[in-house]
Design a protein around this motif. Structure first.
Motif, PDB file in Angstrom:
ATOM      1  N   ALA A 157       6.855  -2.951  12.180  1.00  0.00           N
ATOM      2  CA  ALA A 157       7.873  -2.416  12.152  1.00  0.00           C
ATOM      3  C   ALA A 157       8.519  -2.377  10.777  1.00  0.00           C
ATOM      4  CB  ALA A 157       8.998  -2.405  13.142  1.00  0.00           C
ATOM      5  N   SER A 158       8.290  -3.281   9.812  1.00  0.00           N
ATOM      6  CA  SER A 158       8.708  -3.567   8.686  1.00  0.00           C
ATOM      7  C   SER A 158       7.687  -3.350   7.583  1.00  0.00           C
ATOM      8  CB  SER A 158       9.496  -4.807   8.388  1.00  0.00           C
ATOM      9  OG  SER A 158       8.357  -5.952   8.731  1.00  0.00           O
ATOM     10  N   THR A 159       8.194  -3.292   6.167  1.00  0.00           N
ATOM     11  CA  THR A 159       7.258  -3.078   5.256  1.00  0.00           C
ATOM     12  C   THR A 159       7.484  -4.046   4.324  1.00  0.00           C
ATOM     13  OG1 THR A 159       8.927  -1.562   3.762  1.00  0.00           O
ATOM     14  CG2 THR A 159       7.249  -0.517   5.297  1.00  0.00           C
ATOM     15  N   ILE A 160       6.583  -4.357   3.202  1.00  0.00           N
ATOM     16  CA  ILE A 160       6.601  -5.330   2.184  1.00  0.00           C
ATOM     17  C   ILE A 160       6.357  -4.803   0.958  1.00  0.00           C
ATOM     18  CG2 ILE A 160       4.483  -6.546   2.526  1.00  0.00           C
ATOM     19  CD1 ILE A 160       5.877  -9.258   2.093  1.00  0.00           C
ATOM     20  N   ASP A 161       6.792  -5.193  -0.168  1.00  0.00           N
ATOM     21  CA  ASP A 161       6.425  -4.848  -1.676  1.00  0.00           C
ATOM     22  C   ASP A 161       5.521  -5.921  -2.310  1.00  0.00           C
ATOM     23  OD1 ASP A 161       8.075  -2.406  -1.353  1.00  0.00           O
ATOM     24  OD2 ASP A 161       9.721  -3.608  -2.584  1.00  0.00           O
ATOM     25  N   LEU A 162       4.400  -5.241  -3.026  1.00  0.00           N
ATOM     26  CA  LEU A 162       3.369  -6.128  -3.678  1.00  0.00           C
ATOM     27  C   LEU A 162       3.393  -5.637  -5.235  1.00  0.00           C
ATOM     28  CD1 LEU A 162       0.689  -7.632  -3.786  1.00  0.00           C
ATOM     29  CD2 LEU A 162      -0.571  -5.318  -3.511  1.00  0.00           C
ATOM     30  N   TYR A 163       3.578  -7.022  -5.755  1.00  0.00           N
ATOM     31  CA  TYR A 163       3.385  -6.805  -7.381  1.00  0.00           C
ATOM     32  C   TYR A 163       1.981  -6.491  -7.747  1.00  0.00           C
ATOM     33  CZ  TYR A 163       8.111  -8.943  -8.132  1.00  0.00           C
ATOM     34  OH  TYR A 163       9.356  -9.498  -8.138  1.00  0.00           O
ATOM     35  N   LEU A 164       1.635  -5.410  -8.164  1.00  0.00           N
ATOM     36  CA  LEU A 164       0.159  -4.812  -8.238  1.00  0.00           C
ATOM     37  C   LEU A 164      -0.466  -5.788  -9.498  1.00  0.00           C
ATOM     38  CD1 LEU A 164      -2.138  -3.174  -7.368  1.00  0.00           C
ATOM     39  CD2 LEU A 164      -1.415  -1.355  -9.091  1.00  0.00           C
ATOM     40  N   HIS A 165      -1.751  -6.301  -9.254  1.00  0.00           N
ATOM     41  CA  HIS A 165      -2.356  -7.168 -10.385  1.00  0.00           C
ATOM     42  C   HIS A 165      -2.662  -6.098 -11.455  1.00  0.00           C
ATOM     43  CE1 HIS A 165      -5.268  -9.575 -12.364  1.00  0.00           C
ATOM     44  NE2 HIS A 165      -4.762 -10.683 -11.869  1.00  0.00           N
ATOM     45  N   ARG A 166      -2.601  -6.608 -12.718  1.00  0.00           N
ATOM     46  CA  ARG A 166      -3.015  -5.367 -13.695  1.00  0.00           C
ATOM     47  C   ARG A 166      -4.447  -4.903 -13.819  1.00  0.00           C
ATOM     48  NH1 ARG A 166       1.050  -4.505 -17.354  1.00  0.00           N
ATOM     49  NH2 ARG A 166       2.808  -5.800 -16.967  1.00  0.00           N
ATOM     50  N   ARG A 167      -5.351  -5.584 -13.002  1.00  0.00           N
ATOM     51  CA  ARG A 167      -6.696  -5.088 -13.181  1.00  0.00           C
ATOM     52  C   ARG A 167      -6.736  -3.916 -12.426  1.00  0.00           C
ATOM     53  NH1 ARG A 167     -10.980  -8.948 -11.068  1.00  0.00           N
ATOM     54  NH2 ARG A 167     -12.328  -7.090 -11.150  1.00  0.00           N
ATOM     55  N   TYR A 168      -5.692  -3.393 -11.542  1.00  0.00           N
ATOM     56  CA  TYR A 168      -5.723  -2.328 -10.861  1.00  0.00           C
ATOM     57  C   TYR A 168      -4.925  -1.122 -11.260  1.00  0.00           C
ATOM     58  CZ  TYR A 168      -7.882  -5.183  -7.525  1.00  0.00           C
ATOM     59  OH  TYR A 168      -8.711  -6.248  -6.882  1.00  0.00           O
ATOM     60  N   TYR A 169      -4.355  -1.353 -12.443  1.00  0.00           N
ATOM     61  CA  TYR A 169      -3.421  -0.429 -13.248  1.00  0.00           C
ATOM     62  C   TYR A 169      -4.250   0.848 -13.619  1.00  0.00           C
ATOM     63  CZ  TYR A 169       0.895  -3.311 -13.615  1.00  0.00           C
ATOM     64  OH  TYR A 169       2.020  -3.988 -13.167  1.00  0.00           O
ATOM     65  N   ASP A 170      -5.446   0.756 -13.731  1.00  0.00           N
ATOM     66  CA  ASP A 170      -6.411   1.879 -14.033  1.00  0.00           C
ATOM     67  C   ASP A 170      -6.130   2.954 -12.665  1.00  0.00           C
ATOM     68  OD1 ASP A 170      -6.429   1.170 -16.602  1.00  0.00           O
ATOM     69  OD2 ASP A 170      -8.474   0.467 -16.339  1.00  0.00           O
ATOM     70  N   TYR A 171      -6.173   2.502 -11.460  1.00  0.00           N
ATOM     71  CA  TYR A 171      -6.133   3.254 -10.418  1.00  0.00           C
ATOM     72  C   TYR A 171      -4.868   3.798 -10.118  1.00  0.00           C
ATOM     73  CZ  TYR A 171     -10.496   0.803 -10.445  1.00  0.00           C
ATOM     74  OH  TYR A 171     -11.859  -0.008 -10.774  1.00  0.00           O
TER      75      TYR A 171
END
Length: 649
Positions: A157-171
Motif C-alpha cells: 500500500a506504500s511507495t518508496i523513493d530510489l536514487y537513480l544510478h547515473r548509468r540510467y540517466y540516458d533513459y
C-alpha cells in the motif's frame, strides 16, 4: 494403516503441530487467489499455507531458538510470515497500479522478492533481495541534478523513493524508457534508513536494475524490432575489434548456473539461445552475480552492448569460445515469461491424511484441486502444494517437492565427485534420491534412522522408464534439516510427546523423545576415535593416509577426536542398550575427549561410575535398517542410537 494415523506415525507431535498451525493460519482468513483452491462453486476457498512452507517456517523458528520454543512463539512467527505474504493492496492502490502496469501476462514472482511494505516495516533491505516494482513518478531532487524514482508494487500500500544510478540517466526524458508506468526489477540495493528530521527511508543507487518489456505493447515491440533483431550470436566477428560494433542480442534464458570461482571471484553463467538456436554464455563476475536474481529460465533477455570476450574455463585458461559479459555500457531488458499453470487434483491419501482437521476441503468436488505453476518443460512446481506429499505420490515432472521421513541408507556415489545417494522412507514407501553438492557434503552428521525434512526435490522419468529423484544444493527452495539432531526438539514440549522406553519397539520409524537415567556405562564401552569435522563420520587409515569412512576422501586436516559410546539407559518402564557419538556422547560424559584422555586409567573408570543415575532428556532413533557398511566402526552397534541428549537439572 489408516491414512490419518499414518500422517503422524512418522513425525509424531511435530507433524501434528504443523497441521495445527496450518489450520490456525487457514482459519485466520484470506482473500483467495491462485494459491487457493479452484472451486466450481461461488469462488475459491480460503487460502491455505503450503505444507512445506509451514514445516520450513517451524524449523526456522527451532533453529533461531535452539534452547526451545513454545507454541505461542512459533505461531507468532508463522502468523507474521504468512501475513506478510498474504498482504494485499487497498482497493484504491490496486486500481491505481493496475492502470499503470502494462504487462498483461501473469508471471511468477521471483525468489528473494520483497515488498515495499516489508522494507518500511523492517527498516532493512538486503543486497540479495529483489524488488519488482512499477514507476509511480520521476522527479529531480530539489536543488540538485539527481533523479529520483518513486516506486510501488502490487503487494504494498506504500511507495518508496530510489536514487537513480547515473548509468540510467540516458533513459530519462520524454522519449526515455524510465517513465511513469514502466516496470523495473532491482537487486543489490541498500537502504538509507529514515532518521529523525530526515524524511522517509530511500533506496540508494544500484546499477543492477533491468527494465521490463512487453512484446504486446507497440512501443516495446518497436524497440525490440529496431534494436535487437539485427544481430544473432553467429554474426559476431572474432577479431579484437568486435567490441567496436554496437551489438544487441535478443535471446531466451535456457539455464542459470554457478561456475567454479576464478581467482577467488564468484561467477555465474546464463546460457542464452537466440532465434537461430545458437547458444551463448552470458558471464557475471563478483558482485555482478546479483543480477542473476532478476532472471528466470524461459524469459527473454535483450542485451544492449554486452562486452564480448573469450570464455575462461575451470582450468583458468582462455578458450577460443566467445562469451558475453556485463560491461560498463551494457543495458539489460527482460521480457518475462508468462507463468503457465496446471490443475492438480488432491489424491485420496493426501485428503484422508488430514483427517477432521481439513475443514476447508469438503467431500464433494468442491475444492478438490489446486492450481500450481508449470515450467517450460511441463514440470509442475509443488513448492506451494497445500498438503504433505508422500513417497507414493511422486511421479514424473514434479519440481519443488518436499518430503518428510526417515533415512534408511546414505552413501557417496563414488570416491571422487560431490554426488551422494540417500534413501528415505515414509509411511507409504521408500525412495532413493540423488544429492548433488556444489562442494563437499554440507549436511553435517546424517545417519540411518534419523528423521529429516528435505525440500527442492525434482522428479523425472529416465530413458529406461525409472523415476529419478534429485536434489541440488543452493537451488531456490532447497533445504535439508535433520530433526533428530535439532537441539530445540528436546526443549519444545509443543513439538514432542514424551515416550516411555517401552514404546520404542512399537513405533520404530520415528525419533522418540524420552526422559531417562543413565543406568550403566564402563571403560570397555567407550572409545576415542578420529572423526571428520564435515560429516561427523569415523576417519580410518587407508594405504597410509587418513580417509573418511563416509566421504571417501583424504582428510589429513579437518579431523578431531571424538567419543563412540555404548551405554544402557532406563526409565520406569524398560531398559535399552544404545549408542551415541560426538557431541551427544560429550553431553553424557560431561567431559571432552582430550580431557578424558588426560585422566589416568584407574581414574577413568571411577569417573564413569560417578555418572550413573544422572537424568537426561534424549532423542532416540532406530538404526535396525542400517547395513554393515554404514556402521560407525567395524564393531557391531546396538539398534538404538541416541541422536541428542541434554542433562536434566
Amino acid at each position: 494403516m489408516d491414512p490419518a494415523a499414518a500422517a503422524s506415525a512418522d513425525g509424531g507431535a511435530f507433524l501434528e503441530f504443523v497441521d495445527y498451525a496450518v489450520s490456525m493460519l487457514s482459519s485466520s482468513g484470506g482473500d483467495g487467489d491462485a494459491d487457493g483452491y479452484e472451486s466450481p462453486g461461488d469462488g475459491p476457498a480460503p487460502a491455505r499455507p503450503p505444507w512445506g512452507w509451514a514445516v520450513a517456517q517451524v524449523l526456522k523458528s527451532c533453529c533461531a531458538y535452539s534452547s526451545g520454543v513454545t507454541a505461542a512463539i512459533v505461531l507468532s512467527d508463522l502468523f507474521q510470515s504468512w501475513t506478510e505474504q498474504r498482504k494485499s493492496l487497498t482497493s484504491k492502490r490496486k486500481v491505481e497500479l493496475t492502470k499503470l502496469i502494462n504487462t498483461r501476462n501473469k508471471r511468477r514472482r521471483l525468489p528473494n522478492t520483497v515488498t515495499i511494505d516489508s522494507i518500511h516495516e523492517k527498516n532493512f533491505l538486503s543486497p540479495k533481495s529483489v524488488l519488482e516494482a512499477v514507476i509511480i513518478d520521476v522527479f529531480v531532487l530539489p536543488g540538485t541534478n539527481i533523479y529520483m524514482l518513486t516506486l510501488g508494487d502490487m503487494w504494498s500500500a506504500s511507495t518508496i523513493d530510489l536514487y537513480l544510478h547515473r548509468r540510467y540517466y540516458d533513459y530519462i526524458g520524454q522519449y526515455g524508457m524510465l517513465k511513469k508506468g514502466r516496470e523495473v526489477m532491482l537487486t543489490g540495493c541498500c537502504l538509507r534508513t529514515a532518521m529523525e528530521g530526515s524524511g522517509h527511508a530511500r533506496i540508494l543507487p544500484t546499477e543492477y536494475m533491468v527494465i521490463l518489456l512487453d512484446e504486446d505493447q507497440d512501443e516495446d515491440a518497436m524497440l525490440l524490432a529496431a534494436q535487437f533483431c539485427t544481430y544473432s550470436f553467429s554474426s559476431m566477428i572474432l577479431e579484437e575489434s568486435r567490441n567496436d560494433v554496437p551489438y544487441s542480442f535478443y535471446a531466451r534464458i535456457e539455464k542459470i548456473e554457478s561456475l567454479e570461482p576464478l581467482r577467488c571471484t564468484e561467477r555465474k553463467q546464463i546460457v542464452l539461445v537466440d532465434n537461430d538456436d545458437a547458444k551463448m554464455k552470458f558471464i557475471l563476475w563478483g558482485e555482478q552475480v546479483l543480477l542473476a536474481n532478476l532472471f528466470s529460465v524461459g524469459s527473454m533477455l535483450a542485451l544492449d552492448r554486452p562486452f564480448i570476450t573469450n570464455f575462461v574455463d575451470n582450468n583458468h585458461e582462455e578458450s577460443q569460445e566467445l562469451c558475453l559479459e556485463y560491461g560498463s555500457a551494457t543495458q539489460v531488458y527482460v521480457v518475462p515469461i508468462a507463468q503457465q499453470e496446471e490443475q492438480v487434483p488432491f489424491t485420496p491419501t493426501q485428503i484422508k491424511s488430514q483427517g477432521p482437521r481439513l475443514s476447508c476441503v469438503p467431500t464433494d468436488n468442491v475444492a478438490s484441486q489446486v492450481t500450481l505453476p508449470r515450467d517450460l518443460h511441463g514440470s509442475v512446481d509443488f513448492s506451494k502444494y497445500p498438503f504433505r506429499v508422500y513417497v507414493s505420490d511422486l511421479h514424473d515432472k514434479m519440481v519443488g517437492v518436499c518430503l518428510f521421513g526417515t533415512i534408511t541408507s546414505v552413501c557417496k556415489a563414488s570416491a571422487s565427485g560431490t554426488t551422494f545417494y540417500l534413501e528415505l522412507e515414509d509411511t507409504t514407501g521408500v525412495v532413493l534420491m540423488k544429492l548433488i553438492f556444489i562442494g563437499p557434503w554440507s549436511f553435517g552428521r546424517v545417519g540411518v534412522g534419523h528423521m529429516v525434512y528435505i525440500s527442492g526435490l525434482t522428479c523425472t522419468m529416465s530413458s529406461t522408464n525409472i523415476l529419478e529423484i534429485s536434489w541440488r544444493e543452493k537451488e531456490p527452495g532447497s533445504l535439508f534439516v535433520n530433526l533428530s539432531l535439532l537441539p530445540a526438539l528436546l526443549n519444545s514440549s509443543c513439538l514432542h510427546n514424551l515416550a516411555p522406553l517401552s514404546d520404542l519397539p512399537r513405533l520404530t520409524n520415528r525419533t522418540h523423545i524420552c526422559r531417562i537415567r543413565l543406568d550403566h556405562i564402563d571403560c570397555n564401552s567407550l572409545k576415542v576415535l578420529l572423526f571428520h569435522n564435515i560429516c561427523g563420520c569415523v576417519v580410518n587409515e587407508h594405504s597410509g593416509e587418513l580417509q573418511c569412512s563416509f566421504c571417501k576422501g583424504a582428510c589429513s586436516s579437518g579431523c578431531a577426536h571424538g567419543f563412540q559410546l555404548h551405554l544402557t539407559i532406563a526409565d520406569d518402564s524398560a531398559k535399552v542398550f544404545a549408542w551415541c557419538v560426538g557431541q551427544t556422547a560429550v553431553e553424557f560424559l560431561q567431559i571432552s575427549p582430550d580431557e578424558y584422555l588426560e585422566l589416568p586409567e584407574d581414574e577413568r573408570a571411577m569417573y564413569l561410575y560417578t555418572l550413573q543415575n544422572e537424568s537426561f532428556m534424549v532423542a532416540i532413533a532406530n538404526t535396525s535398517k542400517r547395513v554393515d557398511g554404514c556402521a560407525v566402526s567395524d564393531e557391531a552397534l546396538p539398534v538404538w542410537e541416541i541422536t541428542r541428549a541434554q542433562k536434566c537439572e
